[in-house]
Design a protein around this motif. Structure first.
Motif, short mmCIF file in Angstrom:
data_model
loop_
_atom_site.label_atom_id
_atom_site.label_comp_id
_atom_site.label_asym_id
_atom_site.label_seq_id
_atom_site.Cartn_x
_atom_site.Cartn_y
_atom_site.Cartn_z
N UNK A 189 0.82 -1.21 0.00
CA UNK A 189 0.00 0.00 0.00
C UNK A 189 0.86 1.26 0.00
N UNK A 190 0.23 2.31 -0.51
CA UNK A 190 0.86 3.63 -0.53
C UNK A 190 -0.22 4.67 -0.23
N UNK A 191 0.15 5.71 0.50
CA UNK A 191 -0.77 6.80 0.81
C UNK A 191 -0.68 7.83 -0.32
N UNK A 192 -1.83 8.21 -0.86
CA UNK A 192 -1.84 9.14 -1.99
C UNK A 192 -1.99 10.60 -1.57
N UNK A 193 -2.53 10.83 -0.38
CA UNK A 193 -2.76 12.20 0.08
C UNK A 193 -2.45 12.28 1.58
N UNK A 194 -1.22 12.60 1.88
CA UNK A 194 -0.76 12.63 3.27
C UNK A 194 -1.54 13.65 4.11
N UNK A 195 -1.89 14.78 3.52
CA UNK A 195 -2.63 15.81 4.26
C UNK A 195 -3.97 15.30 4.77
N UNK A 196 -4.59 14.39 4.03
CA UNK A 196 -5.90 13.86 4.42
C UNK A 196 -5.85 13.02 5.69
N UNK A 197 -4.71 12.40 5.96
CA UNK A 197 -4.62 11.52 7.13
C UNK A 197 -3.83 12.13 8.28
N UNK A 198 -3.13 13.22 8.01
CA UNK A 198 -2.29 13.86 9.03
C UNK A 198 -3.11 14.20 10.28
N UNK B 139 -2.77 -4.49 9.03
CA UNK B 139 -1.53 -4.01 9.64
C UNK B 139 -0.59 -3.41 8.60
N UNK B 140 -0.54 -3.99 7.42
CA UNK B 140 0.29 -3.43 6.35
C UNK B 140 -0.25 -2.06 5.94
N UNK B 141 -1.56 -1.93 5.87
CA UNK B 141 -2.16 -0.64 5.53
C UNK B 141 -1.96 0.36 6.67
N UNK B 142 -2.10 -0.09 7.90
CA UNK B 142 -1.91 0.78 9.06
C UNK B 142 -0.49 1.34 9.11
N UNK B 143 0.47 0.53 8.73
CA UNK B 143 1.88 0.95 8.76
C UNK B 143 2.10 2.20 7.92
N UNK B 144 1.61 2.20 6.69
CA UNK B 144 1.84 3.35 5.81
C UNK B 144 1.00 4.55 6.24
N UNK B 145 -0.17 4.31 6.80
CA UNK B 145 -1.00 5.42 7.28
C UNK B 145 -0.35 6.11 8.49
N UNK B 146 0.22 5.33 9.40
CA UNK B 146 0.92 5.91 10.54
C UNK B 146 2.16 6.68 10.09
N UNK B 147 2.88 6.12 9.12
CA UNK B 147 4.07 6.82 8.58
C UNK B 147 3.67 8.13 7.91
N UNK B 148 2.46 8.20 7.39
CA UNK B 148 1.97 9.42 6.73
C UNK B 148 1.42 10.43 7.73
#
Length: 174
Positions: A125-134, A152-161
């Motif tokens: 997974x990759x986050x396309x809009x970091x501002x939306x999840x910040x 958990x794989x999806x959560x990892x990139x969302x937390x990093x974003x």
């Protein structure tokens, strides 16, 4: 906490990635038949049967969380014609946030053994809009929680974003 969650939290890599998972129903023989019709035969209208319960579960556990469906790969989307997680997410609320994309097409998780699901550290997974999840609390929506590897794989990139927390809600828990 279920045994899977205890195992994940004992891992130095996966610990603290997912706040919690809440599932509506257990994955039994009836659920298998439902998933076969809904997900693999395209009987999308079946999701409506759970709309009110999904809304209640969201309101009770994740009110005000950003709703993010687990995305499909482009190949899987072409095969299936719809994303079952997005259909479930739209049962909860029509304005959902598509901030995740699946950048790696993987073998269907239903075809993998438990140890293969848990051992994998791929980053599909990759986050396309970091501002939306910040600084947001996010709830991932998926159809089935088997081992928790996907969320958990999806959560990892969302937390990093920059997400504050990531939880998940699923229709079924096996």
């Amino acid at each position: 906490m279920c045994l899977d969650c205890v195992r994940w939290e004992n891992s130095t890599y996966w610990s603290s990635k997912l706040t919690r998972n809440v599932s509506l129903l257990s994955y039994n023989e009836w659920a298998q038949d439902f998933v076969a019709r809904f997900k693999f035969r395209g009987d999308v209208v079946l999701a409506k049967a759970f709309e009110q319960e999904l809304k209640r579960m969201y309101a009770r556990n994740f009110n005000q969380h950003l709703i993010v469906p687990i995305p499909l790969s482009e190949k899987r989307m072409i095969e299936r014609g719809f994303n079952q997680s997005e259909v479930l997410a739209r049962c909860i609320r029509t304005n959902i946030t598509d901030v995740l994309v699946r950048i790696i097409h993987e073998e269907k998780t239903s075809k993998k053994l438990r140890w293969q699901r848990v051992a994998g550290r791929s980053r599909p997974f990759e986050v396309t809009n970091q501002k939306s999840v910040m600084s947001k609390n996010v709830v991932l929506v998926d159809d089935i929680y088997t081992t928790g590897a996907t969320v958990r794989k999806a959560a990892t990139v969302l937390l990093e974003a920059g997400a504050t927390s990531v939880s998940s809600m699923t229709l079924f828990r096996s």
